[in-house]
Design a protein around this motif. Sequence first.
Motif, PDB file in Angstrom:
ATOM      1  N   ILE A   1     -26.559 -52.846 -37.824  1.00  0.00           N
ATOM      2  CA  ILE A   1     -26.605 -53.250 -39.233  1.00  0.00           C
ATOM      3  C   ILE A   1     -27.918 -53.958 -39.527  1.00  0.00           C
ATOM      4  N   PHE A   2     -28.498 -53.639 -40.689  1.00  0.00           N
ATOM      5  CA  PHE A   2     -29.805 -54.160 -41.090  1.00  0.00           C
ATOM      6  C   PHE A   2     -29.783 -54.399 -42.599  1.00  0.00           C
ATOM      7  N   THR A   3     -30.882 -54.982 -43.098  1.00  0.00           N
ATOM      8  CA  THR A   3     -31.109 -54.932 -44.540  1.00  0.00           C
ATOM      9  C   THR A   3     -31.731 -53.571 -44.855  1.00  0.00           C
ATOM     10  N   MET A   4     -31.837 -53.265 -46.135  1.00  0.00           N
ATOM     11  CA  MET A   4     -32.483 -52.001 -46.525  1.00  0.00           C
ATOM     12  C   MET A   4     -33.986 -52.021 -46.248  1.00  0.00           C
ATOM     13  N   GLU A   5     -34.506 -53.159 -45.834  1.00  0.00           N
ATOM     14  CA  GLU A   5     -35.915 -53.229 -45.400  1.00  0.00           C
ATOM     15  C   GLU A   5     -36.020 -53.006 -43.897  1.00  0.00           C
ATOM     16  N   GLY A   6     -34.895 -52.863 -43.237  1.00  0.00           N
ATOM     17  CA  GLY A   6     -34.902 -52.675 -41.788  1.00  0.00           C
ATOM     18  C   GLY A   6     -34.941 -53.989 -41.012  1.00  0.00           C
ATOM     19  N   ALA A   7     -34.777 -55.101 -41.714  1.00  0.00           N
ATOM     20  CA  ALA A   7     -34.810 -56.421 -41.063  1.00  0.00           C
ATOM     21  C   ALA A   7     -33.395 -56.794 -40.592  1.00  0.00           C
ATOM     22  N   PRO A   8     -33.299 -57.772 -39.677  1.00  0.00           N
ATOM     23  CA  PRO A   8     -31.964 -58.254 -39.298  1.00  0.00           C
ATOM     24  C   PRO A   8     -31.214 -58.748 -40.537  1.00  0.00           C
ATOM     25  N   LEU A   9     -29.926 -58.471 -40.596  1.00  0.00           N
ATOM     26  CA  LEU A   9     -29.136 -58.888 -41.758  1.00  0.00           C
ATOM     27  C   LEU A   9     -28.964 -60.407 -41.726  1.00  0.00           C
ATOM     28  N   PRO A  10     -29.330 -61.106 -42.806  1.00  0.00           N
ATOM     29  CA  PRO A  10     -29.173 -62.568 -42.773  1.00  0.00           C
ATOM     30  C   PRO A  10     -27.705 -62.960 -42.790  1.00  0.00           C
ATOM     31  N   LEU A  11     -27.444 -64.165 -42.295  1.00  0.00           N
ATOM     32  CA  LEU A  11     -26.064 -64.642 -42.205  1.00  0.00           C
ATOM     33  C   LEU A  11     -25.640 -65.388 -43.471  1.00  0.00           C
ATOM     34  N   ASN A  12     -26.604 -66.040 -44.112  1.00  0.00           N
ATOM     35  CA  ASN A  12     -26.244 -66.976 -45.178  1.00  0.00           C
ATOM     36  C   ASN A  12     -26.862 -66.666 -46.532  1.00  0.00           C
ATOM     37  N   GLN A  13     -27.289 -65.424 -46.716  1.00  0.00           N
ATOM     38  CA  GLN A  13     -27.884 -65.044 -48.008  1.00  0.00           C
ATOM     39  C   GLN A  13     -27.293 -63.738 -48.492  1.00  0.00           C
ATOM     40  N   LYS A  14     -27.300 -63.553 -49.808  1.00  0.00           N
ATOM     41  CA  LYS A  14     -26.997 -62.235 -50.363  1.00  0.00           C
ATOM     42  C   LYS A  14     -28.073 -61.273 -49.896  1.00  0.00           C
ATOM     43  N   SER A  15     -27.704 -60.004 -49.706  1.00  0.00           N
ATOM     44  CA  SER A  15     -28.661 -59.069 -49.125  1.00  0.00           C
ATOM     45  C   SER A  15     -28.301 -57.634 -49.462  1.00  0.00           C
ATOM     46  N   THR A  16     -29.288 -56.742 -49.355  1.00  0.00           N
ATOM     47  CA  THR A  16     -28.986 -55.323 -49.254  1.00  0.00           C
ATOM     48  C   THR A  16     -28.449 -55.081 -47.845  1.00  0.00           C
ATOM     49  N   VAL A  17     -27.728 -53.980 -47.650  1.00  0.00           N
ATOM     50  CA  VAL A  17     -27.174 -53.695 -46.317  1.00  0.00           C
ATOM     51  C   VAL A  17     -27.329 -52.213 -45.991  1.00  0.00           C
ATOM     52  N   LEU A  18     -27.782 -51.956 -44.757  1.00  0.00           N
ATOM     53  CA  LEU A  18     -27.790 -50.611 -44.186  1.00  0.00           C
ATOM     54  C   LEU A  18     -26.956 -50.677 -42.901  1.00  0.00           C
ATOM     55  N   GLY A  19     -25.825 -49.999 -42.881  1.00  0.00           N
ATOM     56  CA  GLY A  19     -24.979 -49.943 -41.688  1.00  0.00           C
ATOM     57  C   GLY A  19     -25.083 -48.551 -41.089  1.00  0.00           C
ATOM     58  N   LEU A  20     -25.242 -48.475 -39.773  1.00  0.00           N
ATOM     59  CA  LEU A  20     -25.472 -47.177 -39.126  1.00  0.00           C
ATOM     60  C   LEU A  20     -24.580 -47.019 -37.903  1.00  0.00           C
ATOM     61  N   ASN A  21     -24.324 -45.762 -37.544  1.00  0.00           N
ATOM     62  CA  ASN A  21     -23.548 -45.513 -36.331  1.00  0.00           C
ATOM     63  C   ASN A  21     -24.387 -45.705 -35.073  1.00  0.00           C
TER      64      ASN A  21
END
Length: 257
Positions: A225-245
């Motif tokens: 799981i990442f943000t749509m920028e490919g960064a680690p998904l933050p724990l405490n902020q609203k974010s875009t999300v990219l989830g992958l198999n």
Amino acid sequence: MDRFDVALEMITAAGAVLRQCHLKQTEIGQKTGPQDLVTFWDRKIERQLRSAIQAAFPQDSIVGEEYPPEESCGGSVTWYLDPIDGTTNFVNQHRNYAISVGCWEGGTPLFGLVLDVERQELYWAKHGGGAWQDDRPLQVSPCREIAEMLLTTPGIQYTFLEPHPRQQQLLRLAQNVRAVRSLGSVALELCEVAAGRADAFVTMRSSPWDHNAARIILEEAGGAIFTMEGAPLPLNQKSTVLGLNHADLKDQFLREA
Ligand code: 2AM
Ligand code: CA
């Protein structure tokens, strides 16, 4: 009881309340407009979950959707609560909504539980212990071809139809995958990827209480799981999300999207 057992007991009890409730029109309110709802039951269930945690672990912090964050009383554990993930589904369908409970120690995941309330199916994972749907182990799909992927998104309007910097790329991705599906719940859709019934997930809007339980389940099932920028998904902020198999697909996905 340890934290996981408290979580299991409280999510089971909360699910029973929601299954039996009869939602009245007077119990439905708008937050920012008709696309952004909250009900009496969202608040009631969050209060119920908060009380159970505070009674057992008063030192823990709590971050939930409907009430201000409960600051830690010296502890390092934080609970992320969404009493109803998929409130629109709860109001319009009375199905396809979840209770989401994620528990983290600092930046380390402890466990996540996502209850599909109406189907009475519990998705859960403990860090390092694999991912489960009730007593069945979960595994992401082996699919590596974008053309063969089923893409799931909880918000067609704000992810594909509203202007944002990645809109054209996301529209191209939507045309290139096998199919796009929308259930309307971040937590349940990330669990769909964890279960191998969908291959990828995108949203332009998600909050810590939406994704901090299901992300543990997805990663324990072999996904990433990442943000749509490919960064680690933050724990405490609203974010875009990219989830992958699979994490290896990130670069290919971000090129297409
Ligand atoms: P919610 O039901 O808890 O509000 C569908 O819109 C999915 O996206 C739901 O999981 C919903 O969570 C989530 N979501 C997160 N942020 C949102 C926002 N700003 N507007 C609409 N849905 C949002
Ligand atoms: Ca919610």
